[in-house]
Design an enzyme around this catalytic site. Sequence first.
Site, short mmCIF file in Angstrom:
data_model
loop_
_atom_site.label_atom_id
_atom_site.label_comp_id
_atom_site.label_asym_id
_atom_site.label_seq_id
_atom_site.Cartn_x
_atom_site.Cartn_y
_atom_site.Cartn_z
N HIS A 131 0.83 -1.22 0.00
CA HIS A 131 0.00 0.00 0.00
C HIS A 131 0.86 1.26 0.00
O HIS A 131 0.52 2.27 0.63
CB HIS A 131 -0.95 0.04 1.21
CG HIS A 131 -1.98 -1.04 1.24
ND1 HIS A 131 -3.27 -0.85 0.83
CD2 HIS A 131 -1.92 -2.34 1.63
CE1 HIS A 131 -3.97 -1.98 0.98
NE2 HIS A 131 -3.15 -2.90 1.46
N ASN A 203 -10.37 -2.60 2.73
CA ASN A 203 -10.08 -2.59 1.30
C ASN A 203 -11.36 -2.35 0.52
O ASN A 203 -12.46 -2.38 1.08
CB ASN A 203 -9.50 -3.95 0.87
CG ASN A 203 -8.02 -4.09 1.23
OD1 ASN A 203 -7.32 -3.10 1.47
ND2 ASN A 203 -7.54 -5.32 1.26
N HIS A 395 -3.58 1.04 12.07
CA HIS A 395 -3.30 -0.23 12.73
C HIS A 395 -4.63 -0.91 13.07
O HIS A 395 -5.49 -0.30 13.72
CB HIS A 395 -2.51 0.05 14.01
CG HIS A 395 -2.26 -1.16 14.86
ND1 HIS A 395 -2.15 -2.43 14.33
CD2 HIS A 395 -2.09 -1.30 16.20
CE1 HIS A 395 -1.92 -3.30 15.31
NE2 HIS A 395 -1.88 -2.63 16.45
C1 HEM Z 1 -8.22 -8.21 5.35
C2 HEM Z 1 -6.98 -8.14 5.03
C3 HEM Z 1 -6.22 -6.86 4.92
C4 HEM Z 1 -6.66 -5.61 4.67
C5 HEM Z 1 -8.08 -5.15 4.41
C6 HEM Z 1 -5.52 -4.73 4.70
C7 HEM Z 1 -5.56 -3.35 4.48
C8 HEM Z 1 -4.47 -2.53 4.52
C9 HEM Z 1 -4.49 -1.14 4.18
C10 HEM Z 1 -5.71 -0.35 3.78
C11 HEM Z 1 -3.23 -0.67 4.30
C12 HEM Z 1 -2.77 0.75 4.01
C13 HEM Z 1 -2.90 1.61 5.21
C14 HEM Z 1 -2.50 3.03 4.89
O1 HEM Z 1 -3.20 3.65 4.05
O2 HEM Z 1 -1.50 3.51 5.44
C15 HEM Z 1 -2.41 -1.75 4.72
C16 HEM Z 1 -1.07 -1.64 4.97
C17 HEM Z 1 -0.35 -2.67 5.49
N1 HEM Z 1 -0.78 -3.95 5.72
FE1 HEM Z 1 -2.60 -4.69 5.43
N2 HEM Z 1 -4.40 -5.45 4.98
C18 HEM Z 1 -4.80 -6.76 5.14
C19 HEM Z 1 -4.02 -7.81 5.48
C20 HEM Z 1 -2.75 -7.69 5.96
C21 HEM Z 1 -1.99 -8.75 6.56
C22 HEM Z 1 -2.47 -10.18 6.75
C23 HEM Z 1 -0.79 -8.22 6.93
C24 HEM Z 1 0.37 -8.87 7.61
C25 HEM Z 1 0.36 -10.01 8.22
C26 HEM Z 1 -0.81 -6.83 6.55
C27 HEM Z 1 0.23 -5.95 6.72
C28 HEM Z 1 0.25 -4.66 6.29
C29 HEM Z 1 1.40 -3.80 6.41
C30 HEM Z 1 2.75 -4.18 6.98
C31 HEM Z 1 1.03 -2.55 5.91
C32 HEM Z 1 1.87 -1.28 5.83
C33 HEM Z 1 1.52 -0.43 7.04
C34 HEM Z 1 2.37 0.79 7.20
O3 HEM Z 1 3.50 0.84 6.72
O4 HEM Z 1 1.87 1.71 7.87
N3 HEM Z 1 -2.01 -6.54 5.97
N4 HEM Z 1 -3.18 -2.89 4.85
#
Ligand code: HEM
Length: 753
Positions: A131, A203, A395
């Site tokens: 993202h 999402n 988070h």
């Molecule tokens: C339902 C499943 C998931 C959804 C809806 C989702 C949604 C998102 C969204 C919207 C962001 C962007 C946030 C922003 O705008 O700063 C993001 C970032 C991220 N997601 Fe997910 N995600 C999902 C699953 C996962 C899983 C399973 C992991 C790890 C085990 C994960 C790890 C991350 C990480 C590391 C970031 C970057 C955050 C940052 O650097 O601030 N995500 N996710």
Amino acid sequence: MSESNPIKSAVEKVVDTVAHHGHPEKAEIPGVPNSEPPSLEEPVEPREPLAPKPDQTGPDTFSPTGQPTGASQDAVAQGGAFLTSAQGVRLPDTDHSLKAGPRGPVLLQDFHLREKIMHFDHERIPERVVHARGSAAHGVFRSYGTAANITKAAFLAEGVETPVFVRFSTVLGSRGSADTVRDTRGFATKFYTTEGVYDLVGNNIPVFFIQDGIKFPDVIHAGKPHPDREIPQAQSAHDTFWDFVSLHTEATHHTMWNMSDRGIPRSFRMMEGFGVHTFRLVNAEGATTLVKFHWKPKLGVHSLTWEEAQLINGVDPDYHRRDLADAIEAGAYPQWELGIQTFPDTPEQMFEGIDLLDPTKIVPEELAPVQPIGLLELNRNPSNFFAETEQVAFHAGHLVPGIDVTDDPLLAARLFSYLDTQLTRLGGPNFPQIPINRPHAPVNDMLRDGFHQDAVHRGVAPYRPNSLDGGCPFQAGAAQGGYVEVPLEVSGRKVREAPASYADHFSQPRLFWRSMSPVEKEHIIDAYTFELGKCYEQAVKERQLRVLANIDPVLCREVAQGLGLPAPEPSEPLAEPAPSPALSQVGREWPTAGRIIGIVADDSCDLGVVGAVREAVLAAGMVPLIVAPKGGMLGTMPVQRTFLTARSVEFDALLLAGAPAPGKDAFGARDAKAGNLLPDGSVDPRVVLMVMEVYRHAKAIGGWGTAARVLTQAGVPEQAPGVVVGEDGEQVLRETIRLLAAHRVWERFPPAA
Ligand code: HEM
């Protein structure tokens, strides 16, 4: 959106400013770079920094420990008329290093040179691991109170208004990648509630690729560019992605959504959002309800066509980012209703045979209607991209009393991952103190020190129990607003296993397929054929065809035909799920506010009519862009696009005020899209190309005056669906708006196979 023609009044404001400053070329459309137009000569008179544009603000001013400071936002912006060092010392020269004579060596003593270069050397921070590409806006969430009986969350009580910051993103691409790639979009909302920060990190697709968070590195490694050549950027059309998803068939449902039009949204403003996981709401009596969160856009759910998306990636890679910021600047504030599907919190956590803990499954809205609980409106653009959009830290574990998690194993990994990644991305443990992340509720933690500590803590006893600080801070039970987890029983063998219900990978992709209209099915076939067609390995294509065979024989056969491969038979019996009409984007009418209307005209047209049509477009809350042979003014109207700079994909509908002759630059050597052949009586070839594309992309076309000549040269029949030719420009516009309400002239796409 406000009642009184927000776009029109915003445009008038800009026109006034422009008239005052005498810069007509900057008039009319949102997007001017600053709150005052620049002077022609370099300004030399010292003055305070310019105010931000009226649509822009920074984060609300709270202290690092969540206290409202009451400070104006000027307090965190740069101030004073003179250039200073980071220590506030005024500087006489930032253009020359301090040297021993004009041709002599640079002196180490030059503290300004060292500070400037040192800071520059560290201007980039690591991008998000996923993202990375995103855009954001401030806004407000107004609760209807309709969920107050099932949750004690204060921000969901009736009439409560909560400030929010929302970031939309793509998943796979780097920070500088293009906006309109085929991908999932993030939809992350930070609610600054009175009880602390609540983040709904969702999402635009309601299901996920994996059922257990331990697989997240696998799916992302497969989707990101290949590790040897680092290509392709920001897309799934490559071997590693399809290698993974064809083997890991629990990804089939999410992949199906990506291959549908949902993977290429027209605008962030026209996307749904989903919390994906099932969450647990808790009311004041301790009763619990399972829920799924939905964001429903007031403008409807709309998509680009694949060809449009690909053209836009070159013509305007910032298309979605620009669209969001321009709409807010113009006063066309995007709105979404937050809704919930509710389910009884039974020990099985199943609903109508659907496992609520399985994030690869939806519950069709026809089985559990989405009940509206509040309205989100985005109404302020950030004033600094880095400080706000880049540094915001969402988070899934930012929860408030009244909202609890479930045992979805995908969610469990997320509860660890976000804080962990932000530690590196934001350079230490104090990122909650960055202005955009500051809670709007008092913070009294016992976390101390670390990189970039902004709070100035008092006292000597950041530990518990203590007596030296009078025992402060005290623990808060539920009665004092403390966050108390729902005390559920937990038991079981320690195993690395998925429940049996997680093994069904195909019934819901089939449900999705069967819910699509014929034209949407065609787009899905096309997307799979394109993506697999870009893979090198036959084995990967053949394996994915086996997956498609388990979804639907027509889908499999059509894609196989496009790939030149035989269509395999299904390996398991096909389910017969009832279609969910709510999943289709076709067949309804939606508001057209904020849509972009191109008006093609030149001096030969009746400019009085063009002016009246332009006014009527504004009056309908849409944005008119005048497209003319050259820049400057067309009569009294500023020209926003020329035949050289315009491309059809910028417009939701096109109006032709006549048949402009070729402009002076309409020859191939200057503008390749003009071509070379210009027989007598030609219309400008770039206008002809524009009409051909708009027609091919099934958008409404209106014309009056001599416009029929353009249609003829573009090979577009006057009687074709979605083509309006008339005598009266304003009547043509009314018809065009009516067509636009359906988003596209769907019948113009060829009939389904
Ligand atoms: C339902 C499943 C998931 C959804 C809806 C989702 C949604 C998102 C969204 C919207 C962001 C962007 C946030 C922003 O705008 O700063 C993001 C970032 C991220 N997601 Fe997910 N995600 C999902 C699953 C996962 C899983 C399973 C992991 C790890 C085990 C994960 C790890 C991350 C990480 C590391 C970031 C970057 C955050 C940052 O650097 O601030 N995500 N996710």
